[in-house]
Design a protein around this motif. Sequence first.
Motif, short mmCIF file in Angstrom:
data_model
loop_
_atom_site.label_atom_id
_atom_site.label_comp_id
_atom_site.label_asym_id
_atom_site.label_seq_id
_atom_site.Cartn_x
_atom_site.Cartn_y
_atom_site.Cartn_z
N ASN A 1 0.81 -1.22 0.00
CA ASN A 1 0.00 0.00 0.00
C ASN A 1 0.84 1.28 0.00
O ASN A 1 0.34 2.36 0.24
CB ASN A 1 -0.95 0.01 1.20
CG ASN A 1 -0.22 -0.15 2.53
OD1 ASN A 1 0.96 0.16 2.63
ND2 ASN A 1 -0.92 -0.65 3.54
N ASP B 1 1.35 1.10 -6.34
CA ASP B 1 1.57 0.51 -7.66
C ASP B 1 3.02 0.68 -8.10
O ASP B 1 3.61 -0.24 -8.67
CB ASP B 1 0.65 1.17 -8.69
CG ASP B 1 -0.70 0.47 -8.83
OD1 ASP B 1 -0.87 -0.62 -8.26
OD2 ASP B 1 -1.58 1.03 -9.51
N ARG C 1 -3.61 -0.37 -7.05
CA ARG C 1 -3.42 -0.40 -5.60
C ARG C 1 -3.55 1.01 -5.03
O ARG C 1 -2.87 1.93 -5.49
CB ARG C 1 -2.04 -0.96 -5.25
CG ARG C 1 -1.82 -2.40 -5.62
CD ARG C 1 -0.34 -2.76 -5.58
NE ARG C 1 -0.11 -4.10 -6.12
CZ ARG C 1 -0.11 -4.39 -7.42
NH1 ARG C 1 -0.31 -3.43 -8.32
NH2 ARG C 1 0.10 -5.62 -7.82
N GLU D 1 -0.17 -8.67 -4.56
CA GLU D 1 -1.59 -8.33 -4.54
C GLU D 1 -2.25 -8.69 -3.21
O GLU D 1 -3.48 -8.76 -3.11
CB GLU D 1 -2.31 -9.02 -5.70
CG GLU D 1 -1.85 -8.54 -7.06
CD GLU D 1 -2.53 -9.26 -8.23
OE1 GLU D 1 -3.30 -10.21 -7.96
OE2 GLU D 1 -2.28 -8.88 -9.38
N PHE E 1 -5.23 -6.74 -1.96
CA PHE E 1 -5.61 -5.85 -3.06
C PHE E 1 -6.64 -6.54 -3.93
O PHE E 1 -6.44 -7.66 -4.40
CB PHE E 1 -4.37 -5.51 -3.89
CG PHE E 1 -4.63 -4.88 -5.22
CD1 PHE E 1 -5.42 -3.74 -5.33
CD2 PHE E 1 -4.07 -5.41 -6.38
CE1 PHE E 1 -5.66 -3.16 -6.57
CE2 PHE E 1 -4.31 -4.83 -7.61
CZ PHE E 1 -5.10 -3.70 -7.71
#
Length: 255
Positions: A59, A95, A119, A243, A246
């Motif tokens: 994050n 990201d 994200r 991920e 996410f």
Amino acid sequence: MAQAQLHIVDAEYLKQIEGACKEIRNLLQNNKQFAPIVLRLAFHDAGTYDAKAKTGGPNGSIRNELSNPANNGIKTAIDFCEPVKAKYPKVTYADLYQLAGVVAVEVTGGPIIPFVAGRPDAPDQQDSGALPNPNGDLKHVRDIFYRMGLNDRDIVVLSGAHTLGRAHKDRSGFDGPLSKDPLKFDNSYFVELRMGDTPGLVKFPTDKALLEDPILRRYVQIYAKDEKVFFAHYAQSHKKMSELGFHPPRCPKNA
């Protein structure tokens, strides 16, 4: 703890992602010595995830967590990514860091890892999830990875990323290269691991612990013998790690 809002992925955002990807690739191809620390940045941002609490993960919060001893040296990678962020400001840090990790694997000869954008960045906060300690034992390794929602195969195959880079005394307490070619992503980590202690190469206790368990040792043997299998499994597990927590948003129909 405040939750990050979902990031909207539209045509403009995807265009910036594409530009950022090309920029990172060019930077790393011309400066491959940064690839290992950039990959470590991606791992450490994702590695705080707690599957039960649904906290942490990829994050972008790692830029606020540099006081954590486990993140010693990470600022080098964050600074490396900043010019890309300045050029493509819409791309979230979350990201950007995962994209950089994917590209770092690619430019050093590793597998192509599918990347899904979107994200969200966490609010200004620090994630509290513990990261692996290189001095840890087998229980420690499993505790960390299981907390993240990863399994035994993920543990072994992701450990193969240690084929890149070197250990630094001020970061891990160890000093020296982790493989004979620290800027080449291949299966040599597993080959060397099976050979035992090798003069001039560093093997963390957490690496050696993979040989103590029959399930983990079997994966070590598979990857040492077959690089194609290692690459295929690595791409799957890296994507999974990148991920954690996410849920990719759907692209708007008019994008």
